[in-house]
Design a protein around this motif. Structure first.
Motif, PDB file in Angstrom:
ATOM      1  N   ASP A  61      55.835  41.485  48.423  1.00  0.00           N
ATOM      2  CA  ASP A  61      55.708  42.574  49.395  1.00  0.00           C
ATOM      3  C   ASP A  61      54.452  43.396  49.167  1.00  0.00           C
ATOM      4  O   ASP A  61      53.853  43.916  50.089  1.00  0.00           O
ATOM      5  CB  ASP A  61      56.918  43.510  49.303  1.00  0.00           C
ATOM      6  N   ILE A  62      54.116  43.587  47.895  1.00  0.00           N
ATOM      7  CA  ILE A  62      52.982  44.434  47.524  1.00  0.00           C
ATOM      8  C   ILE A  62      52.114  43.643  46.550  1.00  0.00           C
ATOM      9  O   ILE A  62      52.627  43.041  45.605  1.00  0.00           O
ATOM     10  CB  ILE A  62      53.453  45.729  46.834  1.00  0.00           C
ATOM     11  N   VAL A  63      50.806  43.659  46.778  1.00  0.00           N
ATOM     12  CA  VAL A  63      49.880  42.950  45.890  1.00  0.00           C
ATOM     13  C   VAL A  63      49.122  43.977  45.054  1.00  0.00           C
ATOM     14  O   VAL A  63      48.514  44.901  45.603  1.00  0.00           O
ATOM     15  CB  VAL A  63      48.889  42.096  46.711  1.00  0.00           C
ATOM     16  N   CYS A  64      49.186  43.832  43.718  1.00  0.00           N
ATOM     17  CA  CYS A  64      48.406  44.696  42.831  1.00  0.00           C
ATOM     18  C   CYS A  64      47.229  43.905  42.289  1.00  0.00           C
ATOM     19  O   CYS A  64      47.431  42.908  41.587  1.00  0.00           O
ATOM     20  CB  CYS A  64      49.251  45.184  41.655  1.00  0.00           C
ATOM     21  N   GLU A  65      46.050  44.364  42.589  1.00  0.00           N
ATOM     22  CA  GLU A  65      44.837  43.697  42.088  1.00  0.00           C
ATOM     23  C   GLU A  65      44.357  44.483  40.877  1.00  0.00           C
ATOM     24  O   GLU A  65      43.865  45.599  41.003  1.00  0.00           O
ATOM     25  CB  GLU A  65      43.784  43.656  43.195  1.00  0.00           C
ATOM     26  N   LEU A  66      44.546  43.893  39.684  1.00  0.00           N
ATOM     27  CA  LEU A  66      44.193  44.585  38.448  1.00  0.00           C
ATOM     28  C   LEU A  66      43.290  43.726  37.583  1.00  0.00           C
ATOM     29  O   LEU A  66      43.249  43.866  36.361  1.00  0.00           O
ATOM     30  CB  LEU A  66      45.468  44.958  37.683  1.00  0.00           C
ATOM     31  N   MET A  67      42.578  42.781  38.223  1.00  0.00           N
ATOM     32  CA  MET A  67      41.770  41.829  37.462  1.00  0.00           C
ATOM     33  C   MET A  67      40.367  42.370  37.178  1.00  0.00           C
ATOM     34  O   MET A  67      39.724  41.963  36.228  1.00  0.00           O
ATOM     35  CB  MET A  67      41.662  40.513  38.227  1.00  0.00           C
ATOM     36  N   GLY A  68      39.884  43.303  38.005  1.00  0.00           N
ATOM     37  CA  GLY A  68      38.504  43.755  37.865  1.00  0.00           C
ATOM     38  C   GLY A  68      37.539  42.722  38.405  1.00  0.00           C
ATOM     39  O   GLY A  68      37.963  41.680  38.932  1.00  0.00           O
ATOM     40  N   GLY A  69      36.248  43.013  38.292  1.00  0.00           N
ATOM     41  CA  GLY A  69      35.248  42.117  38.855  1.00  0.00           C
ATOM     42  C   GLY A  69      35.206  42.277  40.360  1.00  0.00           C
ATOM     43  O   GLY A  69      35.996  43.027  40.938  1.00  0.00           O
ATOM     44  N   VAL A  70      34.298  41.553  40.984  1.00  0.00           N
ATOM     45  CA  VAL A  70      34.119  41.778  42.409  1.00  0.00           C
ATOM     46  C   VAL A  70      34.498  40.562  43.263  1.00  0.00           C
ATOM     47  O   VAL A  70      35.224  40.679  44.241  1.00  0.00           O
ATOM     48  CB  VAL A  70      32.664  42.231  42.701  1.00  0.00           C
ATOM     49  N   THR A  71      34.088  39.374  42.854  1.00  0.00           N
ATOM     50  CA  THR A  71      34.208  38.222  43.757  1.00  0.00           C
ATOM     51  C   THR A  71      35.660  37.814  44.004  1.00  0.00           C
ATOM     52  O   THR A  71      36.156  37.880  45.134  1.00  0.00           O
ATOM     53  CB  THR A  71      33.402  37.030  43.200  1.00  0.00           C
ATOM     54  N   THR A  72      36.366  37.409  42.937  1.00  0.00           N
ATOM     55  CA  THR A  72      37.752  36.974  43.126  1.00  0.00           C
ATOM     56  C   THR A  72      38.622  38.140  43.582  1.00  0.00           C
ATOM     57  O   THR A  72      39.494  37.984  44.446  1.00  0.00           O
ATOM     58  CB  THR A  72      38.315  36.375  41.815  1.00  0.00           C
ATOM     59  N   ALA A  73      38.376  39.308  43.017  1.00  0.00           N
ATOM     60  CA  ALA A  73      39.170  40.479  43.383  1.00  0.00           C
ATOM     61  C   ALA A  73      39.066  40.738  44.881  1.00  0.00           C
ATOM     62  O   ALA A  73      40.068  41.039  45.544  1.00  0.00           O
ATOM     63  CB  ALA A  73      38.695  41.704  42.599  1.00  0.00           C
ATOM     64  N   LYS A  74      37.878  40.616  45.404  1.00  0.00           N
ATOM     65  CA  LYS A  74      37.710  40.836  46.846  1.00  0.00           C
ATOM     66  C   LYS A  74      38.471  39.785  47.653  1.00  0.00           C
ATOM     67  O   LYS A  74      39.104  40.110  48.672  1.00  0.00           O
ATOM     68  CB  LYS A  74      36.227  40.818  47.216  1.00  0.00           C
ATOM     69  N   ALA A  75      38.434  38.547  47.173  1.00  0.00           N
ATOM     70  CA  ALA A  75      39.167  37.482  47.864  1.00  0.00           C
ATOM     71  C   ALA A  75      40.668  37.777  47.845  1.00  0.00           C
ATOM     72  O   ALA A  75      41.365  37.602  48.853  1.00  0.00           O
ATOM     73  CB  ALA A  75      38.870  36.136  47.198  1.00  0.00           C
TER      74      ALA A  75
END
Lengths: 426, 426
Positions: A61-75
Motif C-alpha cells: 500500500d505504501i512504498v518507503c524509499e530509504l536506499m539513498g542515491g539518485v538513479t534507482t531511488a528515482k525509478a
C-alpha cells in the motif's frame, strides 16, 4: 536507515495502531544483497533484491524509499507514484534534484510523496512548514542543518582544535564520511535549505541558485576572536524574504549557506554537537525554533514513521492529497543574486605588522562606503604577518567583494582574506 | 485573542486558501458587548452578543472558542460538539478541568476538538505530540511553559534584581497580571503540563495530581550561586516516565512543575524572556525541542489558524476524526506521588556562622543516606545568619523532606530552608 525504520516499526507499531487505529505490516524489504548480514533481524522470506516486484505487489500500500542515491531511488519512486501508491522518502539529494517533477507526478496520479526525513532528521520541520505554520508568511528561516559541520565547529570551539584534526577524529568516530566534501563544503546543507526554501515560498529553488560555502576556512583563531566579540561561529543555512519591490508581486528571497557569527546568547549558538535546529520566523507567530538530531537511523526513523502514519491515515480516509506535498503558490518568486544581498561581516586579514596598515585598509573600505564597527589587533602574535580582525557594518556582498580584491592587492596583506557573515537575527 | 485571530485571517486567509484549497469566511463574531471599541476593525453586522445563535447558525461550519473562562466557554463548546460541529479552542483552563469529558463528547458526536493554542502559544507542541512523534514512546518531557515566570527569572538573572521588584515592573509593562498568582505560583504551567502529560501518555492527568511550586522563593542570591555552579534557574514543568514496574503493565509517570537548576550550557537554559520551549525525548527520535512565544494574541493566532486549517480540511475530506483529539491508550497509567520521585537538589539554608554548623547538617543528611555533592559557604556575608548552599545527590523527595524537617529544628538554622530541583537531563 531502512534497518532503523524496520526496528522502530517492530517496537512501536502497536503503539501507533492504538493511537491512530491503523495497522502496519512490513510486507517486503528490497535490498541490494539479501545474503549480507544486517544489524536488524529481518526474516529472510521478506527480503528480496527485486525492488520492482515489491513496488508492483498489489499488497503493497505504501512504498518507503530509504536506499539513498539518485538513479534507482528515482525509478522506485516514479514507479510507485505512477501506480498511485503513496511514497515515503528520506532522500534529500533526489528531492533537491528532482523534487518539483516528483511532486507534480504525485499530484497527477492522485497520491502523495512524504518527505519529513529528508531534512533535519528527527525534527518535524516539513510538517511544521506544511501544516503548523500554514497561517504564516515565512519571513526568515535559519538552519543548522548539517550535523557533521556542527559537530566539528562545536569541538573546535570546546577544544581550541584545528579543523583538520577534528575532521580526522570525526571520521574515525563515524561522525564524518571518508569523503567529507558533501558535508564540510556545504552541499548537503544547501540541498536541505533549498527544500525548505521551496516549501516556505512556493517556488522551486534548485541548488545551483544557492550560495554555498563550507567550514574549511574556519580556524580556532576565528572561533576565539568571535567569542571575544560575543559570537559563536555556526554553519548557518538561511532563507530571507526581501520586502516586496515596486512591482509588489515578485517574492524575492536570499537562499544561502555560510559560516556565520551568531550572538553567543542566541538559542542557535547553543545548538551543539550533531544536533540540528531550524529557526522559523512567521509574520504572525514571530520566532519559533525546532531542535533535534539531524541524522542517525533512529532520529530519521521517527520522521519516516510519522510519514508512514500520515500516508496510512490518508489511505484509510481516502484523502491522499489532503495536504498537498508542495504547492507552487508563488510561481513568480526569484532567488536574489548573492552579490545583491546585504550582511554584516567578520573579516580576518593576515597583515605585516607595521604602522599605517590599518589606515590603508580602512581607506579602501571607506572608498567603497563600507563602515567598520570594530577592530581587533590581537597581541602576542609575532612573525612575518599578524592577524587583523575587522567587524564590518551592513554592506552588499558585491561592494564587499570589490573592496576585498583591492585590499588583497596591498603589499601589507599576506595570504587570502577570510570573510564570514555576522547575523543578529533582526 | 479573538481579535488576533480575526486580524490574522484577514491578512493571511488568502495564503492559506492558495496552499490548501480551502476558503474561510468569518461569518459571525460573538462578543460580550458589541458596543465596546476594539483594536481590530470587525464590521458591526458580524458582531453579536448571542453566542448560541452563532453556534447554531447552519452556516457556521467551525466554532472557535476564544473567550477564555470556564462556564460560558464550556457551554459554547458542548453546544457546538453536540451539533457535530468541530471546535477550535485556546482554553487551557477549561481543557485542564474538563478535557476528558469534552474529547469524549467530540468522539461520540463524530467531530473533533482542536486545541493547539491551549499550550505554549505559537509552539505547535500538540501537533508534534499527536502526529510528528506518533512513532515514539515519550520518556521525558520538560517545558518552560509560563512566559511570565520565564520573563521574571530572566530579568532577575540579567539585572540581579528581586522577584518582587521585577514582578511589579512586569505588571506595569503588561507581562504579568495584576493578580499574578495563577502564573507565578505555577498553576498556569501545571494546567499546561497536565494536558501534555495526558496527551503523551494516554491517560488523563488532572491538576490535583501535579506537584506545583512557583517562583516566589527564588532570590537573586540563588540565581548567583546557581550561576557559580554552572546552572540557570528556570521554572521547569516535567513529565518523566518511570521504568515499568514488576507488573510491567502500568505506565507510571512523574508530573510536576518546580523551580529547577538546569546546566547553563543546555539549550533550555538559553530560553529567555517571554519565550517558551518544550523538550520532548522520544524512545526513537531522542531529544527534540520546540521553541517560540508562549503567549500574546499573534503567537496564539498562528496556532488557532493551524487548527482552523485542519478542521476545514477534515470537513472538506469528511475525515472529522482523522487523528483522534486524545486517545486513552494507557488507561492503567498513574501519576507517581511526589514523595516517591527522585531528584538532585539545591538547598539553601540560613545558618548561624559558627564552627560545627556544617558538620551537624551533614550528619543529619547522612543519617537519611542523603549525599552532598558540593557546598558553598560564600564569603562577604555578615550578620546574625549567613547563607549556606548544599548540592544534594539523587534522593527521594520523602527522604529529603524528612531530613529538612530535622535540619529546620537545629538551633543554628534561621528561617525556612529553600529547596530547588537540579536537572541534568540524563
Amino acid at each position: 536507515m531502512g534497518g532503523g525504520v524496520y526496528h522502530a516499526l517492530q517496537r512501536n507499531g502497536g503503539l501507533i495502531s492504538s493511537r491512530l487505529g491503523v495497522k502496519f505490516r512490513v510486507s517486503q524489504v528490497a535490498v541490494r544483497d539479501v545474503s549480507k548480514s544486517r544489524p536488524v533481524d529481518i526474516p529472510r522470506a521478506r527480503l528480496t533484491q527485486d525492488w520492482r516486484a515489491v513496488v508492483e505487489n498489489p499488497e503493497t500500500d505504501i512504498v518507503c524509499e530509504l536506499m539513498g542515491g539518485v538513479t534507482t531511488a528515482k525509478a522506485v519512486i516514479t514507479t510507485a507514484l505512477k501506480l498511485g501508491k503513496p511514497v515515503v522518502t528520506a532522500n534529500k539529494a533526489l528531492l533537491s534534484a528532482c523534487g518539483e517533477e516528483l511532486f507534480e507526478l504525485a499530484k497527477q496520479r492522485g497520491t502523495s510523496l512524504y518527505y519529513e526525513a529528508s531534512v533535519a532528521g528527527g525534527i518535524p520541520i516539513i510538517k511544521v512548514l506544511r501544516e503548523a505554520l500554514i497561517g504564516n508568511r515565512i519571513t526568515r528561516l535559519y538552519g543548522i542543518v548539517n550535523g557533521t559541520c556542527n559537530y566539528i565547529l562545536t569541538r573546535m570551539k570546546l577544544e581550541g582544535a584545528d579543523f583538520s584534526a577534528v575532521l580526522a577524529d570525526a571520521q574515525r568516530l563515524g561522525f564524518a564520511e571518508a569523503e567529507p566534501s558533501l558535508d564540510v563544503d556545504g552541499h548537503d546543507g544547501a540541498q536541505k535549505i533549498g527544500i525548505l526554501a521551496s516549501l516556505a515560498h512556493g517556488f522551486w529553488v534548485p541548488p545551483a541558485q544557492i550560495h554555498t560555502e563550507g567550514i574549511r576556512e574556519v580556524t580556532p583563531l576565528d572561533i576565539q576572536f568571535a567569542e571575544q566579540l560575543g559570537y559563536t561561529i555556526k554553519l548557518i543555512a538561511m532563507v530571507k524574504k526581501f520586502d516586496a519591490g515596486r512591482s509588489g508581486k515578485t517574492t524575492r528571497i536570499q537562499v544561502s549557506i555560510t559560516p556565520t557569527l551568531v550572538p553567543s546568547s542566541h538559542v542557535l549558538a547553543n545548538v551543539n554537537h550533531v544536533f540540528n535546529a531550524v529557526l522559523v520566523r512567521g509574520d504572525v507567530v514571530g520566532d519559533t525554533l525546532y531542535y533535534g538530531r539531524g541524522a542517525g537511523q533512529d532520529a530519521t526513523a521517527s520522521s519516516v514513521l510519522s510519514d508512514i502514519a500520515d500516508a496510512a491515515l490518508d489511505l484509510q480516509c481516502h484523502t491522499e492529497q489532503r495536504v498537498p506535498a508542495f504547492v507552487p503558490h508563488e510561481n513568480d518568486g526569484e532567488v536574489v543574486k548573492i552579490d545583491d544581498t546585504i550582511s554584516r561581516y567578520y573579516l580576518r586579514l593576515s597583515v605585516v605588522d607595521k604602522p599605517g596598515t590599518l589606515a590603508r585598509i580602512a581607506a579602501l573600505l571607506g572608498q567603497s562606503k563600507i563602515g567598520i564597527s570594530s577592530v581587533i589587533q590581537p597581541e602576542g602574535h609575532e612573525g612575518e604577518s599578524v592577524p587583523l580582525i575587522l567587524m564590518i557594518h551592513d554592506a552588499s556582498f558585491a561592494a564587499m567583494s570589490k573592496a576585498l580584491t583591492k585590499i588583497g592587492r596591498l603589499p601589507v596583506i599576506k595570504g587570502t582574506p577570510v570573510l564570514f557573515r555576522v547575523e543578529n537575527f533582526e
